[in-house]
Design an enzyme around this catalytic site. Structure first.
Site, PDB file in Angstrom:
ATOM      1  N   ASP A 254       0.814  -1.205   0.000  1.00  0.00           N
ATOM      2  CA  ASP A 254       0.000   0.000   0.000  1.00  0.00           C
ATOM      3  C   ASP A 254       0.856   1.268   0.000  1.00  0.00           C
ATOM      4  O   ASP A 254       1.817   1.377   0.772  1.00  0.00           O
ATOM      5  CB  ASP A 254      -0.899  -0.015   1.245  1.00  0.00           C
ATOM      6  CG  ASP A 254      -1.808   1.185   1.331  1.00  0.00           C
ATOM      7  OD1 ASP A 254      -2.689   1.319   0.473  1.00  0.00           O
ATOM      8  OD2 ASP A 254      -1.617   2.006   2.259  1.00  0.00           O
ATOM      9  N   GLU A 291       0.971  -0.107  -4.907  1.00  0.00           N
ATOM     10  CA  GLU A 291       0.232   1.134  -5.094  1.00  0.00           C
ATOM     11  C   GLU A 291       1.253   2.246  -4.935  1.00  0.00           C
ATOM     12  O   GLU A 291       1.916   2.332  -3.897  1.00  0.00           O
ATOM     13  CB  GLU A 291      -0.883   1.303  -4.067  1.00  0.00           C
ATOM     14  CG  GLU A 291      -1.658   2.599  -4.278  1.00  0.00           C
ATOM     15  CD  GLU A 291      -2.513   2.983  -3.096  1.00  0.00           C
ATOM     16  OE1 GLU A 291      -3.542   3.652  -3.325  1.00  0.00           O
ATOM     17  OE2 GLU A 291      -2.169   2.650  -1.955  1.00  0.00           O
ATOM     18  N   GLY A 392     -14.810   4.152  -1.311  1.00  0.00           N
ATOM     19  CA  GLY A 392     -14.903   4.481   0.113  1.00  0.00           C
ATOM     20  C   GLY A 392     -14.463   5.877   0.472  1.00  0.00           C
ATOM     21  O   GLY A 392     -14.857   6.403   1.528  1.00  0.00           O
TER      22      GLY A 392
END
Length: 591
Positions: A254, A291, A392
């Site tokens: 991440d 990412e 989200g």
């Protein structure tokens, strides 16, 4: 350094407990009674306890002041503030003993959140849905982070005990059962991991090992200091723990652009090399992806096998953003960078991967962002129309289905799922679910209030317009609203959408995947009225052609634009030769 130095080690007659606590003067191991631990070189404390086997629960007492869990705890049955439990990973009776994974070219990813994927919200609850994934054409199940976080619900990105799968979803053997059953069905399983920060609640490292952190900060907390050998070993060991002890087929790291490092070999390089070594030793396919908002091409190479310092792929936010702008017209935040001509930006993504390859990004502070990416294999780019962040991080967690024309969404799926880049769906997207995925967490007291205040500040316009209608991230009802509506895939319009996705992925499996090895980017062209063409050279020497009308009206075409043999689509109309391409029509040809 031995990357397995952290955490308890089962011995012939008991367990060796250890803790790196360079700032502690004294450490006691808490079992049925305190046991003084021996301080060794470099701030390591150890204690060998006969008769302490798997299932033993323990904590550490630091300087007679505070009791803490093991930072490398294998399991926390009573959440992050409770005792750690010794787990014997070698005892699990794996059934898919011959599983070695699948090559990256076969990857079709489904991102999921364990707690909301089923009504049970557990690892074992997911097993009953694995056949659905296989029938749909999914080949890789990706789980959002599992590292133990405070509370019973959350996205997982605030984990504090990185080796312990969160007990809210079940025990370690339940997670292994999920992975084992996935492997028995030919499904890879990947895990999202976070190495840029620790969560705000339940992290005691700063008390007894302040060397873990630097003075720098990420958007979510203090930066981790990977210049420290023990800290570097902790992260490498954690990656290997998931890949080896749980047999995950890969990891997604991440927000690596927020990892702060000065000098040294980058931690990302070391993690890749360690995973590649494990792959070489075991004969497994192991895939690591990133990412990274910096779009750093030098970190990527889908064809490096086994891994030797690089990463198989990267989540391609650029690809998502141009589609989102085209389908919704939104311009807030990072969508502002894609307003000039999203159609031409899409063509650039189809022709060379990233949109930002060194251009100035206003959203990222007027800095140049990215590196030239067209020479990378197309499978390096993980393309998606939705993911947990993009849904989200909206005030209501509303999905694309709630804000875009269904015809446009279906056209976008037809491009994304057949193009030679690696496709990813978000859970429920395969049947067009409209169930929201808002941000939720389970903090208490001042931290809970700080989260509420932060959300109100970030989405001030939404609170001003909608007031209390904006979901409270701390309210359990917000979490409950995100549980998938599995029944919707058996009725209209979900049934038709699911049939479309399955048809597209069947074409991908039959016509595209076998040709992806040694494939390369070609050219793409787009007009502002929505006409798009693109081509790629496939590994067998043939050319894959895309012809699409990404608008809500018919467009004229010339016969020269129709190339190859049709493998999917029926977009043309008019006399022979056809003169028009229908609105939101997509066709794929090989020739």
């Amino acid at each position: 350094m031995n990357e397995r130095q952290f955490g308890p080690e089962l011995t012939k007659d008991g367990t060796l407990f250890r803790l790196w606590a360079p700032a502690a003067k004294r450490v006691d191991l808490l079992l049925d009674k305190p046991h003084a631990m021996t301080r060794g070189d470099g701030g390591w404390f150890t204690a060998g306890i006969s008769g302490a086997g798997a299932g033993t629960r323990y904590k550490f007492r630091i300087d007679d002041e505070v009791d803490v869990p093991d930072p490398a705890s294998a399991f926390q049955p009573d959440d992050v503030f409770g005792p750690s439990e010794v787990i014997d990973h070698a005892a699990y009776p794996w059934r898919a003993k011959d599983w070695r994974g699948r090559p990256w070219q076969e990857a079709v990813v489904l991102e999921t959140h364990v707690g909301t994927f089923t009504k049970e919200g557990t690892y074992r609850g997911m097993i009953d849905k694995l056949d659905h994934l296989v029938e749909t054409g999914i080949t890789a199940l990706e789980l959002m982070p599992l590292a133990d976080f405070a509370g019973s619900r959350g996205w997982g990105y605030d984990g504090v005990l990185l080796y312990a799968p969160d007990s809210a979803y079940g025990r370690p053997e339940d997670l292994k059962a999920l992975i084992d059953e996935a492997h028995r069905r030919g499904l890879m399983v990947m895990l999202d991991v976070v190495y840029n920060h620790f969560g705000p609640e339940g992290n005691y490292l700063g008390r007894y090992a302040p060397n873990f952190f630097t003075d720098a900060h990420t958007p979510w907390g203090s930066a981790i200091d990977y210049r420290v050998p023990e800290v570097r070993s902790f992260a490498i060991g954690n990656a290997l723990h998931w890949l080896r002890d749980y047999r995950f087929d890969g990891l997604r790291l991440d927000a690596v652009n927020t990892i702060v490092e000065a000098g040294e070999v980058p931690i990302l390089n070391d993690i890749s090399r360690a995973a590649g070594k494990l792959a070489g030793e075991t004969g497994r396919h192991i895939h690591l992806v990133l990412e990274n908002s910096d779009n750093r091409v030098t970190l990527l190479d889908a064809n490096e096998d086994p891994l030797r310092g690089k990463y198989r792929g990267q989540w391609n936010d650029d690809y998502h953003h141009v589609w989102h702008v085209m389908m919704t017209g939104e311009a807030q935040g990072y969508y502002g960078d894609y307003q000039t001509s999203p159609q031409r930006d899409l063509a650039k993504a189809l022709a060379s991967g990233f949109v930002y390859q060194g251009e100035v990004s206003e959203f990222w502070g007027g800095k140049r962002r990215g590196e030239r990416s067209g020479k990378l294999p197309p499978t390096t780019f993980i393309n998606f129309l939705q993911n947990h962040d993009q849904i989200g991080n909206r005030p209501f967690g509303d999905r694309l289905e709630s804000i875009a024309d269904p015809a446009a969404v279906e056209a976008a799926l037809a491009v994304t799922l057949i193009a030679p880049m690696t496709p990813m769906l978000f859970m429920g997207e395969e049947w067009g679910s409209k169930v929201p995925f808002p941000f939720f967490c389970d903090f208490k007291g001042d931290l809970a209030n700080a989260v509420r205040k932060g959300r109100r500040s970030e989405y001030e316009w939404a609170y001003a317009k909608y007031g209390d209608e904006v979901p409270d991230p701390l309210d359990k009802a917000t979490f409950d609203s995100a549980v998938l509506d599995w029944e919707a895939c058996n009725v209209e319009p979900g049934r038709t959408r699911l049939r479309l996705v399955r048809d597209l992925l069947a074409v991908r499996r039959r016509e595209i995947a076998p040709r992806l090895a040694d494939s390369s980017f070609g050219e793409a062209y787009a007009t502002d009225d929505g006409f798009v063409t693109a081509n790629w050279r496939m590994g067998d020497g043939k050319t894959l052609h895309l012809l699409a009308n990404l608008s809500n009206r018919d467009l004229a075409i010339s016969p020269g634009e129709i190339k190859g043999t049709l493998i999917w689509g029926n977009e043309l109309k008019g006399t022979v030769p056809p003169s028009k391409i229908k609105a939101w029509a997509v066709s794929w040809r090989i020739g």
